[in-house]
Enzyme design. Structure first.
Site, short mmCIF file in Angstrom:
data_model
loop_
_atom_site.label_atom_id
_atom_site.label_comp_id
_atom_site.label_asym_id
_atom_site.label_seq_id
_atom_site.Cartn_x
_atom_site.Cartn_y
_atom_site.Cartn_z
CB VAL A 129 0.72 8.23 -2.58
CG1 VAL A 129 -0.58 8.04 -3.34
CG2 VAL A 129 1.81 8.79 -3.50
CB CYS A 130 -3.92 9.76 0.54
SG CYS A 130 -5.34 9.12 1.45
CB ILE A 131 -2.96 4.10 1.74
CG1 ILE A 131 -3.12 2.66 1.27
CG2 ILE A 131 -3.69 4.33 3.06
CD1 ILE A 131 -2.37 1.65 2.11
N GLY A 158 -5.47 6.53 -3.06
CA GLY A 158 -4.73 5.79 -4.07
C GLY A 158 -5.39 4.47 -4.44
#
Lengths: 96, 130, 123
Positions: B77-79, B82
């Site tokens: 998940v792209c930080i 996110g």
């Protein structure tokens, strides 16, 4: 050869035009999700230049009740066929 | 072949997650490996730990977890996407002084470099977008 | 793969600023790719050409426009910038009005760009 996927209906979005302009002469196009509306005989002429290189995803056609209404000249593929198309392509570009 | 998927649609808002999961099952059935799924843009909501769909609807978060169990698929998940949208793990929550967290293993927060790496090192990358 | 003939990454930007996060998130991919040492090209396609308007301002809640990110492109050695000539005409823009220098590409040349890159990400 690039496989392009398009999930927008040409009746509501002009993304299909960008897609067609980005396609080389060997590239293939698979209509998915709302894009399958492009397989209706009233809309399929928009993709006329792709003869033989246009595909439509069967599951999305069936779920929308369009199975009997598609232009018979368009290749219908199921998910297995979708995967096969990605195997045969060098890369995949998605249009949305 | 080793496949990576890029998922950019929010679950239950549009078809992208359903299409991506269907394609995942299809590629596994053809003997390929789903090595990586990268969630970007609104796709980060696929990792929402507290998602509670009605029982007669597919549980998309659990379906992703199931892929991890079957294929050791990395669920990245792209930080940056996110955090902006409130998708945070325990460590990020505590670092920012928040109680509770919205993302847990097997999903993991990671940088965009992982997307580019997946695109260049896997045999195929397929995007599912809203 | 044949890395000599192929550039590595093409990021296609098809949205303008503020209306959605696609432009910002696409640019982030390009900047991260370049920071990792990848050879990155950018194509401003369709509405994406409006990302290059000099007159951009902050949004209604003071959210940043994308101009500062665009101005960072040369610092990241992203010098391969392509802009859709047909879309420039649609939006009544000329090359010398753009915030960063870019090369025009006709619609018939767009497919070459797609073929020439190992990885194409469409935003």
């Amino acid at each position: 050869m690039i496989l392009h996927t398009l999930n927008r209906s040409p009746a509501t979005s002009r993304v299909y035009q960008q897609t067609l302009d980005a396609m080389a002469s060997e590239d293939r196009l698979l209509l998915i999700e709302d894009g399958v509306q492009g397989a209706l005989p009233s809309l399929s002429p928009l993709f006329g230049e792709l003869s033989g290189r246009l595909y439509v995803l069967q599951e999305d056609v069936i779920s929308r009740g369009l199975e009997e209404r598609c232009d018979p000249s368009i290749h219908v593929v199921n998910v297995d066929g979708f995967v096969l198309l990605t195997e045969e392509a060098d890369k995949i570009v998605s249009w949305f | 072949m080793r496949y990576a998927l890029l998922v950019q649609g929010s679950p239950y808002s549009n078809q992208a997650s359903h299409s991506a999961l269907r394609f995942s099952h299809g590629l596994i059935a053809r003997g390929h490996q789903l090595a990586t799924v990268f969630f970007y843009h609104d796709g980060v909501y696929n990792a929402a730990r507290l998602a509670l769909p009605p029982q007669d609807e597919p549980h998309l978060v659990d379906e992703w977890r199931e892929l991890h169990v079957r294929q050791s698929t990395e669920l990245l998940v792209c930080i940056a996407s996110g955090l902006r949208r409130g998708i945070v793990d325990e460590q990020e929550a505590s670092r920012h002084g928040k109680t509770g967290h919205s993302l847990e293993a097997p999903f993991e927060l990671t940088g965009l470099g992982q997307l580019i790496d997946a695109g260049l090192t896997h045999d195929r990358l397929v995007t599912f977008a809203p | 793969m044949n890395d000599i003939a192929f550039n590595r990454l093409l990021v296609v930007l098809r949205h303008g600023p503020h209306g959605s996060s696609w432009l910002r998130e696409g640019l982030e991919v390009a900047l991260v790719g370049a920071a990792l040492g990848q050879d990155v090209s950018l194509l401003f396609y369709g509405e994406g050409v409006t990302a290059l308007l000099k007159e951009q301002q902050v949004g209604p809640l003071a959210q940043k426009g994308t101009q500062p990110m665009l101005e960072m492109l040369p610092m990241y050695d992203i010098e391969s910038l392509w802009v859709d000539a047909e879309a420039l005409a649609t939006y009544d823009l000329t090359l010398d009005e753009l915030v960063v220098p870019a090369k025009e590409v006709g619609r018939h040349e767009v497919s070459d760009l797609f073929q020439r890159h190992r990885l194409v990400l469409n935003f």
